[in-house]
Design a protein around this motif. Structure first.
Motif, PDB file in Angstrom:
ATOM      1  N   LEU A  30       0.777  -1.115  -0.258  1.00  0.00           N
ATOM      2  CA  LEU A  30       0.096  -0.120  -0.026  1.00  0.00           C
ATOM      3  C   LEU A  30       0.800   1.200   0.060  1.00  0.00           C
ATOM      4  CD1 LEU A  30      -2.806   1.449   0.281  1.00  0.00           C
ATOM      5  CD2 LEU A  30      -2.481   1.162   2.728  1.00  0.00           C
ATOM      6  N   SER A  31       1.862   1.293   0.897  1.00  0.00           N
ATOM      7  CA  SER A  31       2.729   2.648   0.959  1.00  0.00           C
ATOM      8  C   SER A  31       3.580   2.886  -0.265  1.00  0.00           C
ATOM      9  CB  SER A  31       3.520   2.456   2.251  1.00  0.00           C
ATOM     10  OG  SER A  31       4.317   1.400   2.334  1.00  0.00           O
ATOM     11  N   ALA A  32       4.066   1.804  -0.774  1.00  0.00           N
ATOM     12  CA  ALA A  32       4.894   1.817  -2.036  1.00  0.00           C
ATOM     13  C   ALA A  32       4.055   2.222  -3.103  1.00  0.00           C
ATOM     14  CB  ALA A  32       5.609   0.443  -2.372  1.00  0.00           C
ATOM     15  N   LEU A  33       2.910   1.641  -3.340  1.00  0.00           N
ATOM     16  CA  LEU A  33       1.902   2.022  -4.268  1.00  0.00           C
ATOM     17  C   LEU A  33       1.769   3.504  -4.238  1.00  0.00           C
ATOM     18  CD1 LEU A  33       0.467   0.995  -6.800  1.00  0.00           C
ATOM     19  CD2 LEU A  33      -1.442   0.327  -5.344  1.00  0.00           C
ATOM     20  N   VAL A  34       1.163   3.967  -3.160  1.00  0.00           N
ATOM     21  CA  VAL A  34       0.651   5.399  -3.115  1.00  0.00           C
ATOM     22  C   VAL A  34       1.794   6.377  -3.356  1.00  0.00           C
ATOM     23  CG1 VAL A  34      -0.029   7.004  -1.298  1.00  0.00           C
ATOM     24  CG2 VAL A  34      -1.123   4.774  -1.582  1.00  0.00           C
ATOM     25  N   LEU A  35       2.945   5.985  -2.767  1.00  0.00           N
ATOM     26  CA  LEU A  35       4.234   6.864  -2.956  1.00  0.00           C
ATOM     27  C   LEU A  35       4.654   6.996  -4.500  1.00  0.00           C
ATOM     28  CD1 LEU A  35       5.964   8.996  -1.675  1.00  0.00           C
ATOM     29  CD2 LEU A  35       7.702   7.044  -1.335  1.00  0.00           C
ATOM     30  N   PHE A  36       4.577   5.837  -5.051  1.00  0.00           N
ATOM     31  CA  PHE A  36       5.025   5.911  -6.752  1.00  0.00           C
ATOM     32  C   PHE A  36       3.885   6.702  -7.363  1.00  0.00           C
ATOM     33  CE2 PHE A  36       7.592   1.789  -5.958  1.00  0.00           C
ATOM     34  CZ  PHE A  36       8.627   2.596  -6.279  1.00  0.00           C
ATOM     35  N   TYR A  37       2.591   6.567  -7.292  1.00  0.00           N
ATOM     36  CA  TYR A  37       1.492   7.300  -7.793  1.00  0.00           C
ATOM     37  C   TYR A  37       1.797   8.718  -7.583  1.00  0.00           C
ATOM     38  CZ  TYR A  37      -2.798   8.047 -10.304  1.00  0.00           C
ATOM     39  OH  TYR A  37      -3.688   8.381 -11.071  1.00  0.00           O
ATOM     40  N   ALA A  38       1.686   9.062  -6.368  1.00  0.00           N
ATOM     41  CA  ALA A  38       1.940  10.460  -5.869  1.00  0.00           C
ATOM     42  C   ALA A  38       3.247  11.144  -6.468  1.00  0.00           C
ATOM     43  CB  ALA A  38       2.144  10.577  -4.366  1.00  0.00           C
ATOM     44  N   ALA A  39       4.216  10.416  -6.567  1.00  0.00           N
ATOM     45  CA  ALA A  39       5.385  11.004  -7.373  1.00  0.00           C
ATOM     46  C   ALA A  39       5.320  11.268  -8.512  1.00  0.00           C
ATOM     47  CB  ALA A  39       6.658  10.000  -7.073  1.00  0.00           C
ATOM     48  N   GLY A  40       4.370  10.967  -9.177  1.00  0.00           N
ATOM     49  CA  GLY A  40       4.118  11.315 -10.584  1.00  0.00           C
ATOM     50  C   GLY A  40       4.258  10.322 -11.689  1.00  0.00           C
ATOM     51  N   TYR A  41       4.539   9.166 -11.386  1.00  0.00           N
ATOM     52  CA  TYR A  41       4.829   8.095 -12.164  1.00  0.00           C
ATOM     53  C   TYR A  41       3.539   7.663 -12.933  1.00  0.00           C
ATOM     54  CZ  TYR A  41       9.629   7.667 -10.523  1.00  0.00           C
ATOM     55  OH  TYR A  41      10.949   7.887 -10.169  1.00  0.00           O
ATOM     56  N   ARG A  42       3.556   7.891 -14.194  1.00  0.00           N
ATOM     57  CA  ARG A  42       2.758   7.267 -15.154  1.00  0.00           C
ATOM     58  C   ARG A  42       3.107   6.514 -16.421  1.00  0.00           C
ATOM     59  NH1 ARG A  42       1.154   9.046 -11.285  1.00  0.00           N
ATOM     60  NH2 ARG A  42      -0.679  10.596 -10.835  1.00  0.00           N
ATOM     61  N   PRO A  43       2.271   5.658 -17.053  1.00  0.00           N
ATOM     62  CA  PRO A  43       2.830   4.920 -18.101  1.00  0.00           C
ATOM     63  C   PRO A  43       2.526   5.840 -19.417  1.00  0.00           C
ATOM     64  CG  PRO A  43       0.373   4.559 -17.878  1.00  0.00           C
ATOM     65  CD  PRO A  43       0.836   5.354 -16.680  1.00  0.00           C
ATOM     66  N   VAL A  44       3.496   5.657 -20.428  1.00  0.00           N
ATOM     67  CA  VAL A  44       3.428   6.145 -21.782  1.00  0.00           C
ATOM     68  C   VAL A  44       1.893   5.566 -22.519  1.00  0.00           C
ATOM     69  CG1 VAL A  44       4.432   6.289 -23.945  1.00  0.00           C
ATOM     70  CG2 VAL A  44       5.999   5.729 -22.156  1.00  0.00           C
ATOM     71  N   GLU A  45       1.247   6.828 -22.899  1.00  0.00           N
ATOM     72  CA  GLU A  45       0.103   6.350 -23.105  1.00  0.00           C
ATOM     73  C   GLU A  45      -0.032   5.781 -24.632  1.00  0.00           C
ATOM     74  OE1 GLU A  45      -3.046   9.286 -22.709  1.00  0.00           O
ATOM     75  OE2 GLU A  45      -2.062  10.106 -20.831  1.00  0.00           O
ATOM     76  N   ASP A  46      -0.621   4.615 -24.976  1.00  0.00           N
ATOM     77  CA  ASP A  46      -0.672   4.369 -26.417  1.00  0.00           C
ATOM     78  C   ASP A  46      -1.763   3.413 -26.638  1.00  0.00           C
ATOM     79  OD1 ASP A  46      -0.496   1.748 -25.145  1.00  0.00           O
ATOM     80  OD2 ASP A  46       1.754   1.774 -25.352  1.00  0.00           O
ATOM     81  N   GLU A  47      -2.055   2.736 -27.553  1.00  0.00           N
ATOM     82  CA  GLU A  47      -3.362   2.044 -27.823  1.00  0.00           C
ATOM     83  C   GLU A  47      -3.741   1.028 -26.830  1.00  0.00           C
ATOM     84  OE1 GLU A  47      -0.034   0.062 -30.284  1.00  0.00           O
ATOM     85  OE2 GLU A  47      -0.827   2.184 -29.800  1.00  0.00           O
ATOM     86  N   THR A  48      -2.407   0.309 -26.127  1.00  0.00           N
ATOM     87  CA  THR A  48      -2.978  -0.565 -25.218  1.00  0.00           C
ATOM     88  C   THR A  48      -2.924   0.006 -23.698  1.00  0.00           C
ATOM     89  OG1 THR A  48      -0.543  -0.948 -25.023  1.00  0.00           O
ATOM     90  CG2 THR A  48      -1.769  -2.083 -26.587  1.00  0.00           C
ATOM     91  N   ARG A  49      -2.484   1.172 -23.392  1.00  0.00           N
ATOM     92  CA  ARG A  49      -2.593   1.646 -22.271  1.00  0.00           C
ATOM     93  C   ARG A  49      -2.707   3.052 -22.183  1.00  0.00           C
ATOM     94  NH1 ARG A  49       3.574   0.059 -20.208  1.00  0.00           N
ATOM     95  NH2 ARG A  49       3.806   0.977 -22.631  1.00  0.00           N
ATOM     96  N   ASP A  50      -3.854   3.737 -21.275  1.00  0.00           N
ATOM     97  CA  ASP A  50      -4.188   5.002 -21.128  1.00  0.00           C
ATOM     98  C   ASP A  50      -4.325   5.588 -19.581  1.00  0.00           C
ATOM     99  OD1 ASP A  50      -7.142   4.783 -20.166  1.00  0.00           O
ATOM    100  OD2 ASP A  50      -6.823   2.991 -21.390  1.00  0.00           O
ATOM    101  N   ALA A  51      -4.335   6.745 -19.437  1.00  0.00           N
ATOM    102  CA  ALA A  51      -4.008   7.292 -17.968  1.00  0.00           C
ATOM    103  C   ALA A  51      -5.406   6.734 -17.295  1.00  0.00           C
ATOM    104  CB  ALA A  51      -4.099   8.502 -18.140  1.00  0.00           C
ATOM    105  N   ALA A  52      -6.500   6.844 -17.978  1.00  0.00           N
ATOM    106  CA  ALA A  52      -7.736   6.581 -17.103  1.00  0.00           C
ATOM    107  C   ALA A  52      -7.754   4.708 -16.692  1.00  0.00           C
ATOM    108  CB  ALA A  52      -8.939   6.665 -18.129  1.00  0.00           C
TER     109      ALA A  52
END
Length: 430
Positions: free
Chosen positions: A284-306
């Protein structure tokens, strides 16, 4: 500081160099004479916090995943021109691609993972049976559990299901294996000359410590997960932080195995609960911190921010739900420990205060033993108190001393204890 080297695909040189010019980055370009798929190699220094944004812009300019991009850590860059870039990129975290690379490096091959996990569990089990904290900590240096915990969280926030699944699988498989190894070691050693005959593991302090999970255990695991995430995304101290994560997982897993070996279901369940709480809290703590730090995937046809937000939210809901269920156990244990400790303090104080009264001159308390546990609160069993009273010379001992202690302790604690009084005769020279 990082040194980035990029092979420029044919036909994209102008757009790639235009991006670097716009960013104010100094670079060097060499003609590429390999297989013919690339026309040049560009190399440039950049602060580590700027790697991700620059690579994203280069990707839009034609540098795709089928090209070659190498990011190297540099010791020193000597140039006054780099100051402007350092002022521009002031963050501390590494890039998304470096994060993935580090997560993969932290998750070893299956055979290596199993070997280190088995060895660390064997050492930890021996440390528990020896009641040796130093041995248990030594086992944690060997344990490879930081990698899977970090890998699962990184894969989730970056939308890499394969990476996330590998991390979760390694964690679950590893902890089940640790419990099994602890049980096997317990069965093997139980009836040997290496352990005292009739050893009750419930009397070993290191084992007892891991069969009373309370909310402080939750804070330990949350802190370990945060420290692990910070160490990875800032590329500092991962080995030492890995020890903290292993401390939260391997000893309780080995304790659960010992509970199985000795046939103590209470020990196995309590230690198993602690393992689950720590595992969920770390993730839980690792997941929240990585997301809060702004890590996001590269958006393409298979992955989107939503889609990634949904995946992160789903995993967070699952983890939090699990923690809430287990928090009922943690709350019960925490409350019972408070009640039993409070009773012991009050009972001991009341017994000493009673014998300090004038009518009990010549009587002193030599020791008190309180037998009162959390399970007694649930079952309604009364506290059991044993008091050893020293008798000086010809001091008078009331025949109803035990009843008087009982009444005094009942008044002081609000419970109805069972009191047993023993006497120690003393002779004092004139």
């Amino acid at each position: 500081m990082r040194l980035v080297q990029v092979l420029i695909p044919n036909g994209t040189r102008e757009s790639v160099l235009s991006v670097l010019d716009d960013e104010g980055i100094d670079y060097a370009v060499w003609a590429e004479t390999g297989r013919g798929n690339f026309e040049a190699l560009v190399s440039f220094p950049i602060p580590e916090s700027g790697v991700e944004s620059v690579l994203d812009r280069l990707g839009a300019a034609g540098i795709q995943e089928d090209a070659y991009t190498i990011v190297l850590a540099t010791e020193t860059v000597v140039s006054e021109r780099i100051d402007a870039l350092e002022e521009r990129y002031t963050g501390l975290r590494i890039s998304r691609d470096e994060l993935v690379a580090r997560a993969k490096d932290l998750a070893p091959a299956r055979s290596t993972y199993v070997a280190f996990l088995v060895l660390s569990t064997i050492i930890a089990t021996a440390g528990l049976l020896l009641d040796s904290a130093a041995t248990i900590i030594g086992a944690m240096v060997v344990a490879p559990l930081m990698g899977p915990a970090i890998t699962a969280s990184v894969g989730t926030v970056l939308g890499d299901e394969r990476l996330a699944s590998r991390g979760v699988t390694f964690q679950v498989f590893g902890l089940v294996l640790a419990v099994a190894v602890g049980a096997v070691v317990g069965f093997v050693l139980k009836e040997t000359v290496f352990l005292p005959p009739g050893l009750d593991i419930r009397d070993i302090p290191q084992v007892t410590e891991r069969t009373s999970p309370n909310f402080l255990s939750l804070f330990l695991a949350l802190g370990s997960g945060l420290a692990g995430a910070i160490s990875v995304m800032r590329n500092a101290g991962s080995a030492l932080v890995g020890v903290a994560i292993a401390v939260a997982l391997i000893p309780p897993a080995a304790t659960a195995g010992l509970g199985i070996a000795w046939g103590f279901s209470g020990v196995a369940l309590a230690a198993g609960t602690l393992v689950l709480v720590n595992l969920l809290a770390i993730n839980l703590s690792a997941l929240v911190l990585f997301y809060a730090a702004g890590y996001r995937p590269v958006e393409d046809e298979t992955r989107d921010a939503a889609g990634v937000r949904r995946a992160v939210a789903t995993r967070l809901v699952g983890i939090v739900a699990g923690l809430l269920v287990l928090s009922v156990v943690l709350g019960a244990v925490t409350y019972s420990e408070f009640v039993t400790n409070e009773f012991e303090v009050q009972a001991t104080g009341a017994a000493h205060a009673m014998l300090n009264e004038p009518q009990y001159e010549g009587l002193t308390i030599e020791g008190t033993t309180v037998d009162y546990h959390g399970i007694d609160i649930l079952t309604g069993e009364p506290p059991r108190v044993e008091i050893v009273v020293g008798v000086e010379g010809d001091a008078a001992v009331p025949q109803t001393l035990a009843e008087r202690f009982d009444e005094r302790l009942q008044s002081a604690t609000g419970t109805d204890p069972t009191v047993r009084v023993g006497f120690l005769d003393e002779q004092v020279s004139p």
